[in-house]
Write a protein that holds these residues in place. Structure first.
Motif, PDB file in Angstrom:
ATOM      1  N   GLN A   1       0.814  -1.217   0.000  1.00 12.34           N
ATOM      2  CA  GLN A   1       0.000   0.000   0.000  1.00 12.34           C
ATOM      3  C   GLN A   1       0.849   1.269   0.000  1.00 12.34           C
ATOM      4  O   GLN A   1       0.347   2.342  -0.319  1.00 12.34           O
ATOM      5  CB  GLN A   1      -0.930   0.008   1.214  1.00 12.34           C
ATOM      6  N   VAL A   2       2.115   1.142   0.345  1.00 15.51           N
ATOM      7  CA  VAL A   2       3.009   2.296   0.255  1.00 15.51           C
ATOM      8  C   VAL A   2       3.040   2.809  -1.174  1.00 15.51           C
ATOM      9  O   VAL A   2       3.016   4.016  -1.419  1.00 15.51           O
ATOM     10  CB  VAL A   2       4.434   1.921   0.728  1.00 15.51           C
ATOM     11  N   ALA A   3       3.073   1.895  -2.140  1.00 16.77           N
ATOM     12  CA  ALA A   3       3.097   2.268  -3.550  1.00 16.77           C
ATOM     13  C   ALA A   3       1.700   2.297  -4.160  1.00 16.77           C
ATOM     14  O   ALA A   3       1.382   3.176  -4.962  1.00 16.77           O
ATOM     15  CB  ALA A   3       3.976   1.293  -4.333  1.00 16.77           C
ATOM     16  N   GLU A   4       0.873   1.346  -3.779  1.00 14.40           N
ATOM     17  CA  GLU A   4      -0.438   1.189  -4.422  1.00 14.40           C
ATOM     18  C   GLU A   4      -1.513   2.085  -3.832  1.00 14.40           C
ATOM     19  O   GLU A   4      -2.588   2.247  -4.414  1.00 14.40           O
ATOM     20  CB  GLU A   4      -0.865  -0.281  -4.321  1.00 14.40           C
ATOM     21  N   GLY A   5      -1.235   2.686  -2.669  1.00 14.48           N
ATOM     22  CA  GLY A   5      -2.215   3.556  -2.034  1.00 14.48           C
ATOM     23  C   GLY A   5      -3.181   2.776  -1.162  1.00 14.48           C
ATOM     24  O   GLY A   5      -3.216   1.547  -1.180  1.00 14.48           O
ATOM     25  N   GLY A   6      -3.958   3.505  -0.385  1.00 16.50           N
ATOM     26  CA  GLY A   6      -4.952   2.868   0.463  1.00 16.50           C
ATOM     27  C   GLY A   6      -4.604   2.842   1.935  1.00 16.50           C
ATOM     28  O   GLY A   6      -5.419   2.399   2.754  1.00 16.50           O
ATOM     29  N   LEU A   7      -3.403   3.307   2.325  1.00 14.31           N
ATOM     30  CA  LEU A   7      -3.071   3.377   3.746  1.00 14.31           C
ATOM     31  C   LEU A   7      -3.936   4.446   4.416  1.00 14.31           C
ATOM     32  O   LEU A   7      -3.993   5.579   3.947  1.00 14.31           O
ATOM     33  CB  LEU A   7      -1.596   3.733   3.942  1.00 14.31           C
ATOM     34  N   PRO A   8      -4.628   4.113   5.489  1.00 14.49           N
ATOM     35  CA  PRO A   8      -5.441   5.136   6.167  1.00 14.49           C
ATOM     36  C   PRO A   8      -4.578   6.267   6.700  1.00 14.49           C
ATOM     37  O   PRO A   8      -3.669   6.038   7.486  1.00 14.49           O
ATOM     38  CB  PRO A   8      -6.100   4.352   7.313  1.00 14.49           C
ATOM     39  N   GLN A   9      -4.855   7.481   6.278  1.00 15.01           N
ATOM     40  CA  GLN A   9      -4.126   8.644   6.769  1.00 15.01           C
ATOM     41  C   GLN A   9      -4.933   9.410   7.807  1.00 15.01           C
ATOM     42  O   GLN A   9      -4.365  10.038   8.700  1.00 15.01           O
ATOM     43  CB  GLN A   9      -3.753   9.566   5.612  1.00 15.01           C
ATOM     44  N   ARG A  10      -6.240   9.342   7.667  1.00 20.15           N
ATOM     45  CA  ARG A  10      -7.102   9.994   8.651  1.00 20.15           C
ATOM     46  C   ARG A  10      -8.416   9.248   8.730  1.00 20.15           C
ATOM     47  O   ARG A  10      -8.978   8.842   7.712  1.00 20.15           O
ATOM     48  CB  ARG A  10      -7.338  11.468   8.275  1.00 20.15           C
ATOM     49  N   TYR A  11      -8.887   9.054   9.957  1.00 21.32           N
ATOM     50  CA  TYR A  11     -10.152   8.354  10.192  1.00 21.32           C
ATOM     51  C   TYR A  11     -11.268   9.346  10.529  1.00 21.32           C
ATOM     52  O   TYR A  11     -11.015  10.457  11.007  1.00 21.32           O
ATOM     53  CB  TYR A  11     -10.014   7.375  11.356  1.00 21.32           C
ATOM     54  N   ASN A  12     -12.506   8.921  10.287  1.00 23.24           N
ATOM     55  CA  ASN A  12     -13.661   9.619  10.824  1.00 23.24           C
ATOM     56  C   ASN A  12     -13.846   9.203  12.277  1.00 23.24           C
ATOM     57  O   ASN A  12     -13.280   8.204  12.735  1.00 23.24           O
ATOM     58  CB  ASN A  12     -14.923   9.276  10.027  1.00 23.24           C
ATOM     59  N   ALA A  13     -14.647   9.954  13.002  1.00 20.29           N
ATOM     60  CA  ALA A  13     -14.873   9.644  14.413  1.00 20.29           C
ATOM     61  C   ALA A  13     -15.510   8.276  14.602  1.00 20.29           C
ATOM     62  O   ALA A  13     -15.329   7.634  15.644  1.00 20.29           O
ATOM     63  CB  ALA A  13     -15.746  10.726  15.047  1.00 20.29           C
ATOM     64  N   ASP A  14     -16.250   7.798  13.577  1.00 16.65           N
ATOM     65  CA  ASP A  14     -16.914   6.496  13.694  1.00 16.65           C
ATOM     66  C   ASP A  14     -16.016   5.330  13.275  1.00 16.65           C
ATOM     67  O   ASP A  14     -16.459   4.188  13.227  1.00 16.65           O
ATOM     68  CB  ASP A  14     -18.206   6.475  12.871  1.00 16.65           C
ATOM     69  N   GLY A  15     -14.757   5.621  12.963  1.00 17.29           N
ATOM     70  CA  GLY A  15     -13.819   4.562  12.627  1.00 17.29           C
ATOM     71  C   GLY A  15     -13.693   4.276  11.149  1.00 17.29           C
ATOM     72  O   GLY A  15     -12.827   3.483  10.751  1.00 17.29           O
ATOM     73  N   THR A  16     -14.502   4.893  10.321  1.00 14.47           N
ATOM     74  CA  THR A  16     -14.352   4.720   8.885  1.00 14.47           C
ATOM     75  C   THR A  16     -13.203   5.588   8.379  1.00 14.47           C
ATOM     76  O   THR A  16     -12.812   6.560   9.024  1.00 14.47           O
ATOM     77  CB  THR A  16     -15.650   5.093   8.145  1.00 14.47           C
ATOM     78  N   ILE A  17     -12.683   5.240   7.219  1.00 17.32           N
ATOM     79  CA  ILE A  17     -11.531   5.951   6.677  1.00 17.32           C
ATOM     80  C   ILE A  17     -11.986   7.235   5.987  1.00 17.32           C
ATOM     81  O   ILE A  17     -12.777   7.205   5.050  1.00 17.32           O
ATOM     82  CB  ILE A  17     -10.750   5.068   5.692  1.00 17.32           C
ATOM     83  N   ALA A  18     -11.466   8.359   6.456  1.00 21.88           N
ATOM     84  CA  ALA A  18     -11.804   9.649   5.859  1.00 21.88           C
ATOM     85  C   ALA A  18     -10.855  10.002   4.726  1.00 21.88           C
ATOM     86  O   ALA A  18     -11.246  10.677   3.767  1.00 21.88           O
ATOM     87  CB  ALA A  18     -11.763  10.745   6.926  1.00 21.88           C
ATOM     88  N   GLN A  19      -9.627   9.559   4.830  1.00 24.29           N
ATOM     89  CA  GLN A  19      -8.616   9.891   3.830  1.00 24.29           C
ATOM     90  C   GLN A  19      -7.601   8.768   3.766  1.00 24.29           C
ATOM     91  O   GLN A  19      -7.086   8.324   4.786  1.00 24.29           O
ATOM     92  CB  GLN A  19      -7.923  11.209   4.205  1.00 24.29           C
ATOM     93  N   ALA A  20      -7.325   8.290   2.551  1.00 22.75           N
ATOM     94  CA  ALA A  20      -6.341   7.223   2.350  1.00 22.75           C
ATOM     95  C   ALA A  20      -5.198   7.746   1.493  1.00 22.75           C
ATOM     96  O   ALA A  20      -5.348   8.720   0.753  1.00 22.75           O
ATOM     97  CB  ALA A  20      -6.993   6.006   1.687  1.00 22.75           C
ATOM     98  N   SER A  21      -4.052   7.095   1.600  1.00 22.71           N
ATOM     99  CA  SER A  21      -2.897   7.518   0.819  1.00 22.71           C
ATOM    100  C   SER A  21      -3.141   7.265  -0.663  1.00 22.71           C
ATOM    101  O   SER A  21      -3.762   6.276  -1.045  1.00 22.71           O
ATOM    102  CB  SER A  21      -1.647   6.760   1.268  1.00 22.71           C
ATOM    103  N   PRO A  22      -2.664   8.153  -1.534  1.00 24.19           N
ATOM    104  CA  PRO A  22      -2.843   7.953  -2.978  1.00 24.19           C
ATOM    105  C   PRO A  22      -1.817   6.974  -3.533  1.00 24.19           C
ATOM    106  O   PRO A  22      -0.789   6.694  -2.901  1.00 24.19           O
ATOM    107  CB  PRO A  22      -2.600   9.361  -3.536  1.00 24.19           C
TER     108      PRO A  22
END
Length: 264
Positions: A128-149
């Motif tokens: 995921q370092v190259a392919e993207g998708g690493l969670p960078q920021r979560y929402n308060a409910d635990g869902t992913i708000a922002q993932a790495s490109p």
């Protein structure tokens, strides 16, 4: 012309770091942390910081002090495992995190300080370092708000074999703060053993580098061959003395060592 970079106090040295600034910080674990400058920033109330450092200290020391006070908006790090408050803020969506392989982080800082826009490396290819998708920021409910490109990849011939590499952009920051054992008035620095760690690289990456030094000496007192970081990278120097507190992240003593010391 004399170039004297000495500043009278840590408070004066960090006074112009604005809210929202990006800052590279030396140190590895608690080794080599610029604690006097970190404390000065804490006292100054500087907030919304985007910090690049190998880790974020522990709950009550190092960058953990700024984190606990809610002063850090984003961390770019390679290791975050010793700070429970870091975990809480990250998983609750209060903190943005850009996880970066340790060697890549070091090279990204070095490249930024050397005027290199980026570099290709095999580290992270196929993950995921190259392919993207690493969670960078979560929402308060635990869902992913922002993932790495996803990052650009390219094949290169290595000893007759085509291998895939990923493009890592360099890192440069508005400021850098580091701790050194010794420095002169021109900003030439010497670090103490493993406290050298990320510090020269962080210093290089900052457009304005502030160094706290335990011992301030006059220009010429440091053998040029002994300089770990030339003064061209350093803009401000603060003398903090050698009696400052230095903590150990995790102290372990084996039974044999205890017995040799007369312990039970």
């Amino acid at each position: 012309m004399t170039i004297d970079k000495v500043i009278g106090s840590a408070a004066d040295a960090v006074a112009d770091i604005p809210d929202g600034a990006s800052i590279a910080v030396g140190g590895f674990g608690l080794c080599g942390n610029p604690m006097v400058l970190i404390t000065a920033m804490l006292d100054a109330g500087t907030t919304e910081l985007s910090v690049v450092s190998n880790n974020c200290g522990v709950d009550d020391w190092g960058l953990g002090l700024l984190l606990a006070a809610g002063r850090i908006r984003k961390m770019t790090s390679s290791y975050v495992g010793e700070n429970k408050e870091f975990e809480r803020r990250y998983l609750s969506g209060e903190l943005e995190l850009e996880l970066t392989p340790q060697g890549s982080l070091a090279e990204k800082l070095r490249a930024g300080g050397s005027g290199i826009a980026g570099f290709f490396t095999q580290t992270g290819v196929g993950t995921q370092v190259a392919e993207g998708g690493l969670p960078q920021r979560y929402n308060a409910d635990g869902t992913i708000a922002q993932a790495s490109p996803a990052k650009q990849t390219q094949q290169f011939d290595v000893d007759g074999v085509l291998k895939e590499f990923v493009l890592e952009p360099a890192i440069s920051t508005d400021f850098a703060i580091v701790h050194a054992l010794r420095g002169d008035r021109h900003g030439n620095l010497v670090f103490n053993k493993s406290a050298r760690n990320f510090s020269p690289l962080a210093a290089m990456a900052g457009r304005i580098c502030i160094a706290e030094v335990e011992e301030l000496v006059e220009p010429g007192a440091i053998d040029p061959d002994a300089v770990h970081l030339p003064g061209v990278y350093v803009h401000r120097v603060v003398e903090v003395g050698s009696d400052i507190e230095k903590r150990i992240e995790r102290r372990t003593v084996s039974q044999s060592d205890a017995n040799a010391a007369g312990g039970n």
